[in-house]
Design a protein around this motif. Sequence first.
Motif, mmCIF file in Angstrom:
data_model
loop_
_atom_site.group_PDB
_atom_site.id
_atom_site.type_symbol
_atom_site.label_atom_id
_atom_site.label_comp_id
_atom_site.label_asym_id
_atom_site.label_seq_id
_atom_site.Cartn_x
_atom_site.Cartn_y
_atom_site.Cartn_z
ATOM 1 N N LEU A 169 0.832 -1.200 0.000
ATOM 2 C CA LEU A 169 0.000 0.000 0.000
ATOM 3 C C LEU A 169 0.870 1.254 0.000
ATOM 4 N N HIS A 170 1.954 1.203 0.734
ATOM 5 C CA HIS A 170 2.897 2.321 0.756
ATOM 6 C C HIS A 170 3.516 2.532 -0.621
ATOM 7 N N ARG A 171 3.858 1.458 -1.297
ATOM 8 C CA ARG A 171 4.459 1.566 -2.635
ATOM 9 C C ARG A 171 3.485 2.169 -3.634
ATOM 10 N N LYS A 172 2.249 1.703 -3.651
ATOM 11 C CA LYS A 172 1.256 2.238 -4.593
ATOM 12 C C LYS A 172 0.938 3.700 -4.301
ATOM 13 N N THR A 173 0.878 4.053 -3.030
ATOM 14 C CA THR A 173 0.598 5.442 -2.676
ATOM 15 C C THR A 173 1.712 6.369 -3.146
ATOM 16 N N LEU A 174 2.960 5.938 -2.985
ATOM 17 C CA LEU A 174 4.081 6.737 -3.453
ATOM 18 C C LEU A 174 4.061 6.900 -4.967
ATOM 19 N N GLU A 175 3.711 5.846 -5.690
ATOM 20 C CA GLU A 175 3.638 5.947 -7.146
ATOM 21 C C GLU A 175 2.605 6.980 -7.572
ATOM 22 N N LEU A 176 1.459 6.986 -6.895
ATOM 23 C CA LEU A 176 0.415 7.939 -7.256
ATOM 24 C C LEU A 176 0.796 9.359 -6.854
ATOM 25 N N LEU A 177 1.479 9.509 -5.709
ATOM 26 C CA LEU A 177 1.925 10.833 -5.290
ATOM 27 C C LEU A 177 2.932 11.421 -6.270
ATOM 28 N N ARG A 178 3.799 10.575 -6.825
ATOM 29 C CA ARG A 178 4.778 11.058 -7.791
ATOM 30 C C ARG A 178 4.151 11.372 -9.134
ATOM 31 N N LEU A 179 3.041 10.724 -9.443
ATOM 32 C CA LEU A 179 2.401 10.913 -10.740
ATOM 33 C C LEU A 179 1.514 12.143 -10.782
ATOM 34 N N LEU A 180 0.665 12.299 -9.773
ATOM 35 C CA LEU A 180 -0.377 13.323 -9.827
ATOM 36 C C LEU A 180 0.204 14.722 -9.658
ATOM 37 N N PRO A 181 -0.421 15.718 -10.278
ATOM 38 C CA PRO A 181 0.027 17.104 -10.043
ATOM 39 C C PRO A 181 -0.261 17.495 -8.606
ATOM 40 N N PRO A 182 0.754 17.870 -7.846
ATOM 41 C CA PRO A 182 0.523 18.163 -6.434
ATOM 42 C C PRO A 182 -0.401 19.345 -6.204
ATOM 43 N N ASN A 183 -0.644 20.189 -7.228
ATOM 44 C CA ASN A 183 -1.558 21.309 -7.029
ATOM 45 C C ASN A 183 -2.981 20.858 -6.801
ATOM 46 N N LEU A 184 -3.267 19.581 -6.984
ATOM 47 C CA LEU A 184 -4.608 19.071 -6.723
ATOM 48 C C LEU A 184 -4.685 18.281 -5.425
ATOM 49 N N LEU A 185 -3.549 18.085 -4.742
ATOM 50 C CA LEU A 185 -3.533 17.164 -3.609
ATOM 51 C C LEU A 185 -3.499 17.863 -2.262
ATOM 52 N N GLY A 186 -3.052 19.105 -2.196
ATOM 53 C CA GLY A 186 -3.025 19.806 -0.925
ATOM 54 C C GLY A 186 -1.921 19.357 -0.004
ATOM 55 N N LEU A 187 -0.768 19.000 -0.547
ATOM 56 C CA LEU A 187 0.354 18.546 0.265
ATOM 57 C C LEU A 187 1.408 19.636 0.354
ATOM 58 N N GLN A 188 1.958 19.839 1.539
ATOM 59 C CA GLN A 188 2.943 20.893 1.744
ATOM 60 C C GLN A 188 4.300 20.456 1.203
ATOM 61 N N PRO A 189 5.062 21.379 0.584
ATOM 62 C CA PRO A 189 6.343 21.007 -0.019
ATOM 63 C C PRO A 189 7.446 20.760 0.983
ATOM 64 N N CYS A 190 7.214 21.136 2.235
ATOM 65 C CA CYS A 190 8.273 21.009 3.230
ATOM 66 C C CYS A 190 8.289 19.637 3.885
ATOM 67 N N GLN A 191 7.452 18.706 3.446
ATOM 68 C CA GLN A 191 7.421 17.363 4.004
ATOM 69 C C GLN A 191 7.799 16.353 2.924
ATOM 70 N N PRO A 192 8.587 15.325 3.261
ATOM 71 C CA PRO A 192 8.941 14.308 2.265
ATOM 72 C C PRO A 192 7.745 13.457 1.887
ATOM 73 N N LEU A 193 7.795 12.908 0.686
ATOM 74 C CA LEU A 193 6.691 12.082 0.201
ATOM 75 C C LEU A 193 6.467 10.866 1.073
ATOM 76 N N ASP A 194 7.546 10.315 1.626
ATOM 77 C CA ASP A 194 7.402 9.138 2.459
ATOM 78 C C ASP A 194 6.534 9.433 3.679
ATOM 79 N N CYS A 195 6.702 10.610 4.256
ATOM 80 C CA CYS A 195 5.871 10.988 5.411
ATOM 81 C C CYS A 195 4.414 11.148 5.006
ATOM 82 N N TRP A 196 4.182 11.756 3.823
ATOM 83 C CA TRP A 196 2.810 11.918 3.379
ATOM 84 C C TRP A 196 2.160 10.575 3.092
#
Length: 797
Positions: A594-621
């Motif tokens: 589940l962690h692997r699939k989530t990371l793949e989608l986080l890297r794919l999608l435009p972050p302007n639609l996800l609401g994630l702060q740039p100061c946190q690593p993707l692994d934490c998100w």
Amino acid sequence: MKTWVCDSGQKLEIFIPFLGKYRPLSGRCCQTCTPKSWDGFHHQHLSSLGFRDAVQVTEQDTRYRGWLVRRVCGFLAVWGWKVPADTPGDLPARICRSRRVRGVATGRSRSSRGDGEFHRRWKEKALEILSEIQAPLSLLLLRLCNWALLKLLSRLFLSVQLHRGQLETVLRAARTSGVPLVFLSMHKSQLDGLLLSFLLFSQGLGVPRVTAGDQPCSPRLRALLGRLGGIFLPSRMEQTPSSRAEGLPGAVLATYVEEVLRSRQPLLIFLEEPPVALRLSAPARQWLALVYRAVRDGAVPDVLLVPVGIAYDLVPSGSHREGTRGAWTLGTCLWAACRAVRQNLGCARVDFAQPFSLQEFAAKTLVRQSRTGKRPEELLLPAILGTCPGQPGSDRAEVWGPGPATAAGAEEEEEEEMLVTALGLHCLSEGLGAGGASTPDGEQAPAPSLADGVACSAVMAVGITSALLLHKHREGVFLSRLMLDFAWLLEEILLRQRDVGFSGQLRALVQHSLILLGDCLTLYHLSPVGDVLVVPKASAEALRELGHHSAAILPVFASEAVGACAIRALLMEMLPFLGVTVGPSGIVLSQDELHRKTLELLRLLPPNLLGLQPCQPLDCWSRDIVDKLLLCGLLEAEEPESERWVCDLAPRPFCKGQPWAGVDFTDSDSGSEDEVPKRCFKLSEPQGSPGFLLFLCRLLSPVLRTYARAAAFLERPSWPQHEAAYVEALLQFLAEEDGFEQPNRSLALSSLQTFKEMGVLEEVWTPAGPLLHLAQPFRSNASQRKLEAFIQQFAQP
């Protein structure tokens, strides 16, 4: 409300929300990027101050009382508004005396040996450029236009709501001596500039200088807007936008911005240009760069940035459908106002986020940029092509942030480019892309962060109803059931610390939104049942309208939606191996998968639609997303009785010895990973919210479908080709597809930028403009189909 200080030093506020009794505190600044600003200017009782209708003016807003005053209270109130700061009277002389302008002029006068004739000519040229940028304020015209605007807004909207606590926060910031305010706003419609200028003037914050965007306007309209506080880029800089100011126009503009900030006039910058939403526009980048240079060069000690969120029930003039063709004239503006008066636009809400220091933000951002991790090309291509899938924890140090500058230059220029992009991340789009590449229309490509403007924007009733009808009840629903789902979704939004822009009885709210959405719906009154059947129309225009309104819900549930799509991708992989009798509750998911699939989608999608702060690593998100899925009840931890969690040191009955005796606290990697129990989860249905997993998947379906169709489009055009031609052909391809509800330009441009970052498309600069080439790994049809299948695994039909 209680405050708990954790070990990392961050303050976490713990609260218990009660539906109808508590409004969340939205719009707080980032603790990671601006920790000192977190407690600054924040009102302790923000949520208890209530709201006010900015267009509801009574005799209490004037210095007079009486029967006649109640009839003309609007005019008297506008006439009593004060202008705390204005442009200095000797502004032209200051511009000509500035070291920057004189330096540019001196460089040009070397060949002419500085004769008096040349000095007179360059001063005339500097004053001509200044007249293009701004005009002196006309207080009489300003008050007359604001009185007319008050009448217009009261006809357009049922109310324009302002939070008194947010307003008090901004007023406290405005009283800081020597530090000006710069408002960074979203841009929903062409009315936003007049609306925000009216609100700031009416609430005692002064007359703001409002930056104009790319939309051309006639000389008469430009002169009128200039007298009301509008400022424009010089004509030369409009034609050739760049992040660096060059020549005499750039020097005059930079000096003018410094003088505006020194005089403490509020500056209002729109970060996007409708209808292309959530993308930092080229003019916005220029204005932000000018503000940053003023602070960096010491013209002002600091600047307080105030993100602004705007929410409408219905966007005036339908700016999300298509851009305005041709130049705006005074006649077209009056005609647009007359047409808008006949429409029912519902309510509007304006939110001010917590002010934060540009000086502090710059210092934290520049330190953090050294932690940027691998490029998406290195992380995603192996997973797409099946060459060498990345491990779940391979990018623990990866932090989203702008990459190298688009053009090679000095370190100062790269620093400025990086910081301006980071400002765009926090104040507009949840994610503006690495590298700072520009689109065919001159807009900045998206990059990764939660927009403070998006985060503080309220969710309107029309958005909630549209999301339910489009993603949960596409075939139709009874009004009684729609009301129950409305209350459920409202509570879920409040639990996620997002405010809503309405209040009142449940039935009245739902009926209000159904009336505003009347062109997209068909209502059937069933007399025997005593209920109303609400059915969305199947036309492309109706689905596009519902999709536009429901997009406001996505940032609220973005984390859960990413997790739900990752679960769907895992289920699609497991489907061939599952028996017929296996139900959802019998499926166990591995945390690593589940962690692997989530990371793949986080890297794919435009972050302007996800609401994630740039100061946190993707692994934490990614781990935070799994935690949120557990909290909302979509996952349940599967813990066999024979296994114990590594961190569980609770005493067991009849246990000899200390519980931590068998735990290795050393940093050695010699231990076998097999000794650590693997976390697993099983699917569950949240109590009281059936179909929640499917609803979350469908929230992201417009974005994922656009990306999948963009991957399928790669085999259509002949390569290479210009970016502008590629985008127009892609939009036509999306529009031709049967049943495709949202072929909008913003998603098309996002897919283009993502494909360039992933290495699917390569950009080559030529004298005629940038040319797109299909990268070598994706020139075969097999690789293109793999890319489409990779995206399609996350998309819910």
